[in-house]
Scaffold this motif. Structure first.
Motif, PDB file in Angstrom:
ATOM      1  N   LYS A 113       0.727  -1.148   0.067  1.00  9.52           N
ATOM      2  CA  LYS A 113       0.005   0.021  -0.148  1.00  9.52           C
ATOM      3  C   LYS A 113       0.950   1.383  -0.016  1.00  9.52           C
ATOM      4  N   SER A 144      -2.880   5.583   0.507  1.00 13.84           N
ATOM      5  CA  SER A 144      -4.056   4.706   0.867  1.00 13.84           C
ATOM      6  C   SER A 144      -4.905   5.139   1.910  1.00 13.84           C
ATOM      7  N   TYR A 145      -6.324   4.779   1.673  1.00 21.28           N
ATOM      8  CA  TYR A 145      -7.255   5.066   2.731  1.00 21.28           C
ATOM      9  C   TYR A 145      -6.974   4.769   4.164  1.00 21.28           C
ATOM     10  N   ALA A 146      -6.257   3.446   4.373  1.00 15.87           N
ATOM     11  CA  ALA A 146      -6.002   2.916   5.670  1.00 15.87           C
ATOM     12  C   ALA A 146      -4.902   3.802   6.440  1.00 15.87           C
ATOM     13  N   ASN A 147      -4.039   4.199   5.627  1.00 18.96           N
ATOM     14  CA  ASN A 147      -3.066   5.204   6.241  1.00 18.96           C
ATOM     15  C   ASN A 147      -3.548   6.567   6.547  1.00 18.96           C
ATOM     16  N   PHE A 166      -6.471   7.342   7.463  1.00 20.92           N
ATOM     17  CA  PHE A 166      -7.520   7.179   8.525  1.00 20.92           C
ATOM     18  C   PHE A 166      -6.484   7.069   9.718  1.00 20.92           C
ATOM     19  N   ARG A 167      -5.457   6.458   9.647  1.00 16.54           N
ATOM     20  CA  ARG A 167      -4.542   6.281  10.903  1.00 16.54           C
ATOM     21  C   ARG A 167      -4.178   7.625  11.210  1.00 16.54           C
ATOM     22  N   ARG A 177      -7.122  10.091  12.742  1.00 19.04           N
ATOM     23  CA  ARG A 177      -7.906   9.438  13.813  1.00 19.04           C
ATOM     24  C   ARG A 177      -7.256  10.166  15.093  1.00 19.04           C
ATOM     25  N   PRO A 198     -15.463   4.113   4.255  1.00 20.17           N
ATOM     26  CA  PRO A 198     -14.459   4.108   4.907  1.00 20.17           C
ATOM     27  C   PRO A 198     -13.261   4.912   4.153  1.00 20.17           C
ATOM     28  N   ASN A 214     -11.919  10.132   4.283  1.00 20.24           N
ATOM     29  CA  ASN A 214     -11.498  10.346   5.515  1.00 20.24           C
ATOM     30  C   ASN A 214     -11.065  11.592   5.524  1.00 20.24           C
TER      31      ASN A 214
END
Length: 281
Positions: free
Chosen positions: A199, A203-206, A208-209, A212, A241, A244
């Protein structure tokens, strides 16, 4: 094992004693029509008593030519055989052999142990090199030596791309000389963008981290609905999701978050306005 038996066989008493009627001869034969074992008596005196057995001299039924024990002995013809596994010579009753032949059995064994031992090896696959029986039904070679000799004959040496060592491959698909080299090559292939789970920083996961802790700090580490400070969750207002951004994230506790998702109509319709109203630095 096939054993030829003559059509007529002369019968003698097991104890070698003479017949009760002197001068008689007893023959055993198989009827060609019925394939049953029968017997005939020749030379029996005409004045011989009907209640007396001409073979042993005991009392018999007047309808029978001989008594029942003698009748069973006359039909009990022993045939010499050889064990297919250990080679020991033994004898077996003829009618048992005929019964085995009708059922399709062709091998003879002196005991159940020899029969089981022979059946365990006689139907095994033959080694492709030396033609000896293999250890299991699915094995192709009887030993490691035969496997190695066949490999040397069919396959050519290769050079390992990791350690540059020349080796003899186990099959045509073998690429590396050992498991250590194969693991090292796999770890090299899985680095960076070649990994299927790779990734990038966008990326959307990073994303969001990183967002947050900022959203939690903006909402003063408490639920915007009930003010609880435990089990906080950063909730996506539009339930996407990948979205973000700050105005789409809001802080809820686990209880309020569950009430929001399980209700047909959310009890917190003002979350979007609250997120837009709170400034971000």
């Amino acid at each position: 094992m096939k054993t030829k038996v003559a059509g007529y066989q002369k019968y003698e008493r097991p104890d070698r004693k003479p017949f009760a009627a002197p001068g008689i001869t007893v023959f055993s034969y198989k009827d060609e029509n019925t394939q049953r074992r029968k017997y005939s008596i020749e030379g029996l005196p005409s004045d011989w008593p009907k209640r007396k057995c001409p073979v042993c001299g005991d009392v018999k039924d007047h309808k029978r030519k001989v008594c029942k024990p003698c009748y069973q002995q006359i039909r009990r013809i022993m045939v010499p055989l050889s064990c297919q596994y250990c080679g020991v010579r033994f004898e077996r009753v003829l009618y048992e052999i005929d019964r085995m032949r009708k059922r399709g059995y062709r091998d003879s064994y002196c005991s159940k142990t020899c029969s089981q031992a022979h059946h365990a090896v006689k139907n095994r696959r033959r080694c492709l090199v030396c033609r000896k029986p293999t250890a299991t039904k699915r094995s192709k070679y009887c030993s490691k030596q035969c496997r190695a000799s066949r490999r040397e004959k069919d396959l050519l040496p290769k050079v390992c791309s990791i350690c540059s060592k020349e080796f003899l491959p186990k099959s045509s698909r073998t690429v590396y000389c050992s498991r250590a080299c194969a693991n090292k090559a796999h770890s090299r292939r899985m680095r960076g963008s070649d990994n299927s789970h790779y990734k990038t920083g966008t990326s959307y996961a990073n994303w969001f981290r990183e967002m947050r802790p900022v959203v939690l700090q903006r909402d003063r580490y408490m639920c915007v609905a009930c003010g609880n400070t435990k089990k906080l969750i950063v909730h996506h207002i539009d339930h996407v999701p990948m979205h973000n951004v700050a105005h789409n994230l809001i802080t809820l506790c686990a209880t309020c978050h569950a009430i929001h998702h399980k209700s047909k109509v959310t009890p917190f319709p003002w979350l979007q306005k609250l997120a837009l109203a709170r400034p971000m630095t």
